[in-house]
Each structure stands twice: as C-alpha cells, then as structure tokens.
Design a protein around this motif. Structure first.
Motif, PDB file in Angstrom:
ATOM      1  N   GLU A   1     -27.298  26.038 -13.268  1.00 34.35           N
ATOM      2  CA  GLU A   1     -26.432  27.206 -13.448  1.00 34.35           C
ATOM      3  C   GLU A   1     -26.734  28.302 -12.431  1.00 34.35           C
ATOM      4  O   GLU A   1     -25.869  29.125 -12.109  1.00 34.35           O
ATOM      5  CB  GLU A   1     -26.493  27.742 -14.880  1.00 34.35           C
ATOM      6  CG  GLU A   1     -27.871  28.112 -15.366  1.00 34.35           C
ATOM      7  CD  GLU A   1     -28.615  26.994 -16.101  1.00 34.35           C
ATOM      8  OE1 GLU A   1     -29.501  27.332 -16.901  1.00 34.35           O
ATOM      9  OE2 GLU A   1     -28.324  25.807 -15.874  1.00 34.35           O
ATOM     10  N   ARG A   2     -27.955  28.342 -11.903  1.00 34.38           N
ATOM     11  CA  ARG A   2     -28.284  29.321 -10.856  1.00 34.38           C
ATOM     12  C   ARG A   2     -27.613  28.944  -9.538  1.00 34.38           C
ATOM     13  O   ARG A   2     -27.185  29.812  -8.778  1.00 34.38           O
ATOM     14  CB  ARG A   2     -29.798  29.431 -10.657  1.00 34.38           C
ATOM     15  CG  ARG A   2     -30.561  29.832 -11.897  1.00 34.38           C
ATOM     16  CD  ARG A   2     -30.131  31.184 -12.434  1.00 34.38           C
ATOM     17  NE  ARG A   2     -30.884  31.505 -13.628  1.00 34.38           N
ATOM     18  CZ  ARG A   2     -30.342  31.790 -14.804  1.00 34.38           C
ATOM     19  NH1 ARG A   2     -29.039  31.838 -14.950  1.00 34.38           N
ATOM     20  NH2 ARG A   2     -31.106  32.065 -15.839  1.00 34.38           N
ATOM     21  N   ILE A   3     -27.547  27.639  -9.257  1.00 35.68           N
ATOM     22  CA  ILE A   3     -26.843  27.167  -8.052  1.00 35.68           C
ATOM     23  C   ILE A   3     -25.391  27.624  -8.117  1.00 35.68           C
ATOM     24  O   ILE A   3     -24.843  28.143  -7.141  1.00 35.68           O
ATOM     25  CB  ILE A   3     -26.927  25.622  -7.962  1.00 35.68           C
ATOM     26  CG1 ILE A   3     -28.376  25.152  -7.756  1.00 35.68           C
ATOM     27  CG2 ILE A   3     -25.996  25.083  -6.884  1.00 35.68           C
ATOM     28  CD1 ILE A   3     -28.967  25.409  -6.413  1.00 35.68           C
ATOM     29  N   GLU A   4     -24.762  27.449  -9.269  1.00 39.53           N
ATOM     30  CA  GLU A   4     -23.363  27.849  -9.446  1.00 39.53           C
ATOM     31  C   GLU A   4     -23.195  29.363  -9.322  1.00 39.53           C
ATOM     32  O   GLU A   4     -22.242  29.846  -8.702  1.00 39.53           O
ATOM     33  CB  GLU A   4     -22.841  27.359 -10.793  1.00 39.53           C
ATOM     34  CG  GLU A   4     -22.754  25.850 -10.867  1.00 39.53           C
ATOM     35  CD  GLU A   4     -22.387  25.325 -12.241  1.00 39.53           C
ATOM     36  OE1 GLU A   4     -21.965  26.124 -13.102  1.00 39.53           O
ATOM     37  OE2 GLU A   4     -22.518  24.104 -12.445  1.00 39.53           O
ATOM     38  N   GLU A   5     -24.128  30.116  -9.886  1.00 39.63           N
ATOM     39  CA  GLU A   5     -24.056  31.574  -9.814  1.00 39.63           C
ATOM     40  C   GLU A   5     -24.180  32.060  -8.368  1.00 39.63           C
ATOM     41  O   GLU A   5     -23.424  32.929  -7.922  1.00 39.63           O
ATOM     42  CB  GLU A   5     -25.160  32.181 -10.684  1.00 39.63           C
ATOM     43  CG  GLU A   5     -25.128  33.687 -10.760  1.00 39.63           C
ATOM     44  CD  GLU A   5     -26.204  34.259 -11.679  1.00 39.63           C
ATOM     45  OE1 GLU A   5     -26.239  35.499 -11.802  1.00 39.63           O
ATOM     46  OE2 GLU A   5     -27.007  33.493 -12.254  1.00 39.63           O
ATOM     47  N   ILE A   6     -25.115  31.493  -7.641  1.00 36.74           N
ATOM     48  CA  ILE A   6     -25.299  31.880  -6.237  1.00 36.74           C
ATOM     49  C   ILE A   6     -24.052  31.528  -5.431  1.00 36.74           C
ATOM     50  O   ILE A   6     -23.598  32.320  -4.594  1.00 36.74           O
ATOM     51  CB  ILE A   6     -26.570  31.235  -5.655  1.00 36.74           C
ATOM     52  CG1 ILE A   6     -27.807  31.875  -6.297  1.00 36.74           C
ATOM     53  CG2 ILE A   6     -26.610  31.371  -4.131  1.00 36.74           C
ATOM     54  CD1 ILE A   6     -29.114  31.178  -6.010  1.00 36.74           C
ATOM     55  N   ALA A   7     -23.479  30.366  -5.683  1.00 36.74           N
ATOM     56  CA  ALA A   7     -22.257  29.972  -4.972  1.00 36.74           C
ATOM     57  C   ALA A   7     -21.144  30.992  -5.198  1.00 36.74           C
ATOM     58  O   ALA A   7     -20.453  31.389  -4.252  1.00 36.74           O
ATOM     59  CB  ALA A   7     -21.810  28.580  -5.432  1.00 36.74           C
ATOM     60  N   ARG A   8     -20.973  31.428  -6.445  1.00 36.95           N
ATOM     61  CA  ARG A   8     -19.946  32.447  -6.739  1.00 36.95           C
ATOM     62  C   ARG A   8     -20.244  33.746  -6.000  1.00 36.95           C
ATOM     63  O   ARG A   8     -19.347  34.380  -5.447  1.00 36.95           O
ATOM     64  CB  ARG A   8     -19.874  32.713  -8.244  1.00 36.95           C
ATOM     65  CG  ARG A   8     -19.090  31.683  -9.021  1.00 36.95           C
ATOM     66  CD  ARG A   8     -18.791  32.127 -10.448  1.00 36.95           C
ATOM     67  NE  ARG A   8     -19.978  32.542 -11.193  1.00 36.95           N
ATOM     68  CZ  ARG A   8     -20.791  31.726 -11.858  1.00 36.95           C
ATOM     69  NH1 ARG A   8     -20.561  30.430 -11.862  1.00 36.95           N
ATOM     70  NH2 ARG A   8     -21.830  32.185 -12.517  1.00 36.95           N
ATOM     71  N   LEU A   9     -21.510  34.155  -5.997  1.00 36.29           N
ATOM     72  CA  LEU A   9     -21.881  35.433  -5.376  1.00 36.29           C
ATOM     73  C   LEU A   9     -21.639  35.448  -3.873  1.00 36.29           C
ATOM     74  O   LEU A   9     -21.265  36.484  -3.315  1.00 36.29           O
ATOM     75  CB  LEU A   9     -23.346  35.751  -5.657  1.00 36.29           C
ATOM     76  CG  LEU A   9     -23.679  36.183  -7.078  1.00 36.29           C
ATOM     77  CD1 LEU A   9     -25.188  36.182  -7.298  1.00 36.29           C
ATOM     78  CD2 LEU A   9     -23.102  37.563  -7.355  1.00 36.29           C
TER      79      LEU A   9
ATOM     80  N   THR B   1     -22.102  22.804  -4.060  1.00 36.77           N
ATOM     81  CA  THR B   1     -22.587  21.724  -3.193  1.00 36.77           C
ATOM     82  C   THR B   1     -23.264  22.287  -1.948  1.00 36.77           C
ATOM     83  O   THR B   1     -24.317  21.797  -1.526  1.00 36.77           O
ATOM     84  CB  THR B   1     -21.425  20.788  -2.795  1.00 36.77           C
ATOM     85  OG1 THR B   1     -20.845  20.261  -3.984  1.00 36.77           O
ATOM     86  CG2 THR B   1     -21.900  19.672  -1.894  1.00 36.77           C
ATOM     87  N   GLU B   2     -22.664  23.332  -1.359  1.00 36.27           N
ATOM     88  CA  GLU B   2     -23.273  23.929  -0.176  1.00 36.27           C
ATOM     89  C   GLU B   2     -24.600  24.597  -0.531  1.00 36.27           C
ATOM     90  O   GLU B   2     -25.590  24.452   0.195  1.00 36.27           O
ATOM     91  CB  GLU B   2     -22.343  24.946   0.485  1.00 36.27           C
ATOM     92  CG  GLU B   2     -22.946  25.503   1.759  1.00 36.27           C
ATOM     93  CD  GLU B   2     -22.027  26.443   2.514  1.00 36.27           C
ATOM     94  OE1 GLU B   2     -22.424  26.841   3.631  1.00 36.27           O
ATOM     95  OE2 GLU B   2     -20.949  26.793   2.011  1.00 36.27           O
ATOM     96  N   VAL B   3     -24.669  25.303  -1.636  1.00 33.26           N
ATOM     97  CA  VAL B   3     -25.914  25.956  -2.050  1.00 33.26           C
ATOM     98  C   VAL B   3     -26.985  24.900  -2.308  1.00 33.26           C
ATOM     99  O   VAL B   3     -28.130  25.035  -1.871  1.00 33.26           O
ATOM    100  CB  VAL B   3     -25.702  26.847  -3.292  1.00 33.26           C
ATOM    101  CG1 VAL B   3     -27.028  27.416  -3.779  1.00 33.26           C
ATOM    102  CG2 VAL B   3     -24.717  27.965  -2.975  1.00 33.26           C
ATOM    103  N   MET B   4     -26.604  23.823  -2.993  1.00 39.07           N
ATOM    104  CA  MET B   4     -27.566  22.756  -3.270  1.00 39.07           C
ATOM    105  C   MET B   4     -28.011  22.084  -1.978  1.00 39.07           C
ATOM    106  O   MET B   4     -29.171  21.690  -1.843  1.00 39.07           O
ATOM    107  CB  MET B   4     -26.952  21.738  -4.236  1.00 39.07           C
ATOM    108  CG  MET B   4     -27.924  20.707  -4.716  1.00 39.07           C
ATOM    109  SD  MET B   4     -29.273  21.507  -5.639  1.00 39.07           S
ATOM    110  CE  MET B   4     -30.287  20.098  -5.953  1.00 39.07           C
ATOM    111  N   GLY B   5     -27.121  21.960  -1.022  1.00 41.62           N
ATOM    112  CA  GLY B   5     -27.475  21.390   0.281  1.00 41.62           C
ATOM    113  C   GLY B   5     -28.548  22.208   0.975  1.00 41.62           C
ATOM    114  O   GLY B   5     -29.492  21.656   1.554  1.00 41.62           O
TER     115      GLY B   5
END
Length: 144
Positions: free
Chosen positions: A44-52, A58-62
C-alpha cells in the motif's frame, strides 16, 4: 489513513527539490522515509507513493526493487546483509552466511523469534578490498 497524510512538511520540502514535471524523482526519498519509519515497504505504500508522484505502482516498485536497501517483508531490528559477489565469496562470504544462518536459525525473509535479527544476501556493497562485507541495516561493517 496513508503514511504521508500527516507529513505535509516533509512532502513539501521533498517536492521543492524537484521541478513540477520531475516529481517522479522524489520516489527514492519517499521510499527511504517509509523504510526508516516502518522498517519495510508495504504494497500500500508503493501505491501511495505512485499517487503522490504521478506514476504507476509498477514504476515505483521497479525503483524500489533495484536497491537492496528496501525491504518488502518485515525485518529484524538488525538486518544483516551479506555481500554475495565474487570478491566477497572468495574472501569467505559463503562461510560467513552459513555461520549467520545456522547460529541465528533463520533464512532469508525470516526474523529471529526475539525480533532482533534478519538476514539477506545482496549484491556488491562497494568495499571489495575489505571483503567479506556485511551491512547492518544501512551501515557497512567489515568482518575482517
């Protein structure tokens, strides 16, 4: 409630370092803040950072998965990272790994019952001349 909901000053200060069209450059400092405070990066932090930052999870996780610093499972208070590259292997890293896992009774992705230790093999820690190298949390330690 999101991780960054009460961190408006941090977000403002972080985003001020980059041009508006370059918000994706803030992925690393945002990931680091989560890692420092929570000890690992939850989905859920990956998703939050992506939104921000205006990109995809996928890019944040990459970005996050490229660096051994970021963890995706809970770790112990002392996360021991053993370099697994050739210089360290030749200097005894495999034996060091075996000693740690046998002594602690854990493998990768596991934490000792007291919550103190976890272990991970990682790529080069940038100190081949002092091999084998262990990094404790994010501080390099030489085993010589």
């Amino acid at each position: 409630m999101g991780f960054f909901d009460d961190k408006e000053d941090f977000l403002e200060e972080t985003f001020a370092k980059y041009p508006p069209e370059g918000r994706r450059a803030a992925i690393m400092p945002l990931l680091r803040r989560v890692q420092q405070e929570e000890g690992w990066i939850r989905p859920e932090r990956i998703e939050e950072i992506a939104r921000l930052v205006g990109t995809t999870p996928t890019e944040v996780m990459g970005v996050a998965s490229f660096y051994s610093y970021y963890q995706f499972v809970p770790t112990g208070r002392y996360h021991l990272q053993v370099c697994a590259t050739l210089s360290c292997k030749l200097a005894g890293a495999d034996e060091l790994w075996d000693y740690l896992t046998e002594t602690l009774g854990i493998g990768p992705g596991e934490v000792t019952p007291d919550g103190l230790f976890s272990v991970q093999k990682v790529e080069c820690l940038g100190s081949c001349h002092t091999a084998p190298v262990i990094q404790v949390n994010d501080e390099p330690t030489w085993s010589a």
